[in-house]
Scaffold this motif. Sequence first.
Motif, PDB file in Angstrom:
ATOM      1  N   HIS A  38       0.930  -1.208   0.146  1.00 56.38           N
ATOM      2  CA  HIS A  38       0.113   0.147   0.038  1.00 56.38           C
ATOM      3  C   HIS A  38       0.821   1.276  -0.011  1.00 56.38           C
ATOM      4  O   HIS A  38       0.478   2.280  -0.478  1.00 56.38           O
ATOM      5  CB  HIS A  38      -0.876   0.066   1.229  1.00 56.38           C
ATOM      6  N   ASN A  39       1.917   1.186   0.433  1.00 58.25           N
ATOM      7  CA  ASN A  39       2.962   2.228   0.564  1.00 58.25           C
ATOM      8  C   ASN A  39       3.570   2.650  -0.785  1.00 58.25           C
ATOM      9  O   ASN A  39       3.583   3.700  -1.327  1.00 58.25           O
ATOM     10  CB  ASN A  39       3.952   2.149   1.785  1.00 58.25           C
ATOM     11  N   ALA A  42       0.909   4.207  -2.790  1.00 53.73           N
ATOM     12  CA  ALA A  42       0.843   5.580  -2.409  1.00 53.73           C
ATOM     13  C   ALA A  42       1.660   6.393  -3.236  1.00 53.73           C
ATOM     14  O   ALA A  42       1.628   7.348  -3.730  1.00 53.73           O
ATOM     15  CB  ALA A  42       0.786   5.725  -1.213  1.00 53.73           C
ATOM     16  N   LYS A  86      -0.230   8.586   8.361  1.00 54.26           N
ATOM     17  CA  LYS A  86      -0.556   7.144   8.158  1.00 54.26           C
ATOM     18  C   LYS A  86      -2.291   7.049   8.584  1.00 54.26           C
ATOM     19  O   LYS A  86      -2.735   6.021   8.265  1.00 54.26           O
ATOM     20  CB  LYS A  86       0.063   6.269   8.870  1.00 54.26           C
ATOM     21  N   ALA A 112       0.414   7.175   3.825  1.00 53.38           N
ATOM     22  CA  ALA A 112       1.454   6.338   3.778  1.00 53.38           C
ATOM     23  C   ALA A 112       2.383   6.307   4.989  1.00 53.38           C
ATOM     24  O   ALA A 112       2.019   7.116   5.959  1.00 53.38           O
ATOM     25  CB  ALA A 112       2.576   6.779   2.709  1.00 53.38           C
ATOM     26  N   GLU A 113       3.043   5.265   5.202  1.00 54.44           N
ATOM     27  CA  GLU A 113       3.852   5.393   6.493  1.00 54.44           C
ATOM     28  C   GLU A 113       5.165   5.709   6.078  1.00 54.44           C
ATOM     29  O   GLU A 113       5.765   5.389   4.985  1.00 54.44           O
ATOM     30  CB  GLU A 113       4.261   3.809   6.668  1.00 54.44           C
ATOM     31  N   LEU A 117       7.766   5.282   2.734  1.00 54.49           N
ATOM     32  CA  LEU A 117       7.840   6.447   1.732  1.00 54.49           C
ATOM     33  C   LEU A 117       9.518   6.849   1.652  1.00 54.49           C
ATOM     34  O   LEU A 117       9.906   7.535   0.504  1.00 54.49           O
ATOM     35  CB  LEU A 117       6.795   7.484   2.197  1.00 54.49           C
TER      36      LEU A 117
END
Length: 227
Positions: A38-39, A42, A86, A112-113, A117
């Motif tokens: 998922h990051n 993003a 996040k 995002a984390e 990132l």
Amino acid sequence: MFANSRVVASAQQAPHARLEARVRRHLDVPWRRPPAAHNVRAFEALRARIADAPCPLVLDAGCGTGASTLRLAERHRDCWVIGVDKSAARLAVGARLLAAADAPANALLLRAELGDLWRLMRDAGWRLHRHYLLYPNPWPKPAQLARRWHAHPAFAALSALGGTLELRCNWRVYADEFASALRLAGADARAEAFIPADPLTPFERKYAASGHALWRVRARLDADGAG
């Protein structure tokens, strides 16, 4: 009430004895955990969003509701100002702020984390014009050292993104540790007390009104993370 924030309480009253060893290990040994999918998505969405209008990048790391992102976007009109957090709930508040008719068009919010990132940005060759870390969670217990950004495996990527980096916090130990970590990464950095003439975040405004001592660390980083 507004001006009622508690000061940071900790059994740790000076930089952690294990800080240098931990920072050196993270600078010398790559963090090998793959970024979460998922990051990556993003980051790719962000890359596509700004591809047609390249300009200097300002990162508001841990932006919360994005109030600081909008303030920074007003200051840096010739840059993309990217607020990252996040929390979907906090960013939903920020989305409403961005939807206002007078919101700066150069402000973006991204869920995002940060650890992933920062690595994705570094590995893609991105370099920042300015980088803000405004009032991160201090994780004040001595056993929580590894949770602080300067002692986290992501610090090597954070410090490699270049530009002018500014940390603000309300715990001197955190500021001193962050400055020490930057010096280990080759930057010229010192913690200093300051009084914000124009607070950037709701936390900063509340802490100042509560009578907290506020601290900041500023450093100019080159492309390799050294000053």
